[in-house]
Design an enzyme around this catalytic site. Sequence first.
Site, PDB file in Angstrom:
ATOM      1  N   LYS A 198      96.300 -16.007  91.600  1.00 66.15           N
ATOM      2  CA  LYS A 198      97.258 -15.350  90.707  1.00 66.15           C
ATOM      3  C   LYS A 198      98.712 -15.506  91.155  1.00 66.15           C
ATOM      4  O   LYS A 198      99.619 -15.595  90.333  1.00 66.15           O
ATOM      5  CB  LYS A 198      96.918 -13.863  90.580  1.00 66.15           C
ATOM      6  CG  LYS A 198      95.603 -13.574  89.880  1.00 66.15           C
ATOM      7  CD  LYS A 198      95.642 -13.950  88.410  1.00 66.15           C
ATOM      8  CE  LYS A 198      94.406 -13.491  87.662  1.00 66.15           C
ATOM      9  NZ  LYS A 198      94.447 -13.873  86.234  1.00 66.15           N
ATOM     10  N   GLU A 223      99.697  -6.655  83.179  1.00 65.26           N
ATOM     11  CA  GLU A 223      98.397  -6.017  83.016  1.00 65.26           C
ATOM     12  C   GLU A 223      97.465  -6.616  84.053  1.00 65.26           C
ATOM     13  O   GLU A 223      97.686  -7.725  84.525  1.00 65.26           O
ATOM     14  CB  GLU A 223      97.854  -6.226  81.597  1.00 65.26           C
ATOM     15  CG  GLU A 223      97.010  -7.467  81.404  1.00 65.26           C
ATOM     16  CD  GLU A 223      97.788  -8.765  81.610  1.00 65.26           C
ATOM     17  OE1 GLU A 223      97.174  -9.749  82.099  1.00 65.26           O
ATOM     18  OE2 GLU A 223      98.992  -8.817  81.302  1.00 65.26           O
ATOM     19  N   SER A 238      88.329 -18.843  93.503  1.00 66.55           N
ATOM     20  CA  SER A 238      89.621 -18.349  93.019  1.00 66.55           C
ATOM     21  C   SER A 238      90.140 -17.110  93.728  1.00 66.55           C
ATOM     22  O   SER A 238      91.332 -16.796  93.641  1.00 66.55           O
ATOM     23  CB  SER A 238      89.529 -18.067  91.520  1.00 66.55           C
ATOM     24  OG  SER A 238      88.468 -17.161  91.245  1.00 66.55           O
TER      25      SER A 238
END
Length: 418
Positions: A92, A114, A383
Amino acid sequence: MFEYQYPDASGHFGRFGGSFASETLTHALTELRDAYAKYQNDPEFVAEFQSELAHFVGRPSPVYHAARMSREMGGAQIYLKREDLNHTGAHKINNVIGQAMLARRMGKPRIIAETGAGQHGVATATICARYGLECIVYMGAEDVKRQSPNVYRMRLLGATVVPVESGSRTLKDALNEAMRDWVANVDNTFYIIGTVAGPHPYPAMVRDFQKVIGEECLTQMPEFLGADRQPDAVVACVGGGSNAMGIFHPYIPFENTRLIGVEAAGEGLDSGKHSASLQRGSSGVLHGNRTFILQNENGQITETHSISAGLDYPGVGPEHAWLQELGRAQYVGITDQEALDAFHYLCRTEGIIPALESSHAVAYAMQLAKTMRADQSILVNLSGRGDKDIGTVADLSGADYYDRPSMRGLTVKGGAAQ
């Protein structure tokens, strides 16, 4: 080579994508599109982005040969792209840095975001602390409970975390509230969307900031496989789909490399309790773009389910919908139990604790490897790391977990798989 140039000027990937937004947001989206078009190839912007990835995130993230897992599966060689080793523990941060850099250049001092699993929220809070920006993160109340370590991390970093009590109290509802905030505060607020969904330009912009993952792999994999060789398959979990698109996109022209996205099958694809938008959804508009969504016959969004908060979303990025329609990527499902088994297996065989989201990709790679030859290879985008999921796993597993029939073939005793 597979020719591929998407999206078009209006943000469409074939019939998917586009911009379906309120009149209030039209100016904000136009302003964002213009800013991204101005800076995406600006040498100073690109140099700063690359510097942040290298010195703040710790890129390039390594590729790791999961040799023991590969040996025990008895088929293809499995490699892990270690995005879990990035600063903040997931992919991210790549995208968040890029968008925060845009926010500063656009003079937007207030950031909203969010989050579902909390990793996007943590990454946003992290970069806001670094750049001195106000940070508000919307998070479904259910996800606040199951991702409490990440909630505390966000607050430590100075963010305001707003629990959302509406709807299913998960990611979809957090995104709805963030959109409402943006409508009310467009002048001073930048909305950092964490996935390849939303109105144009978000799907392409997030992909572009995340494609560093796949670009690194194009260089790294020949070091393992030999000159000019790339993996036979690339596997990644898909919720909204940013980690998958980040590793898929550079591989799209490589027709001999299969692209496989793994959705959350929850309690089963036919159970009604899953988050498999591409396999069980239909075309519709959600959160500003046309894509595949989970909806009933009246077009109302249906509730989703997944063991992993980050995959618990009733839609998917429009580029994934287009890749499926083109036949360039395929999408499969992994159940909660299969993901949980893979979580424990990777812990026990490779000493790596994966995020539950990533565990879906690992689980499918384990199944796929058994159908392939030992001289073939699978690249899995790992990830994120699983620190945030320890509480969930502990609650679901129980002390007798390794005595279950489904795990007896995966336990390790005396140094060898039984």
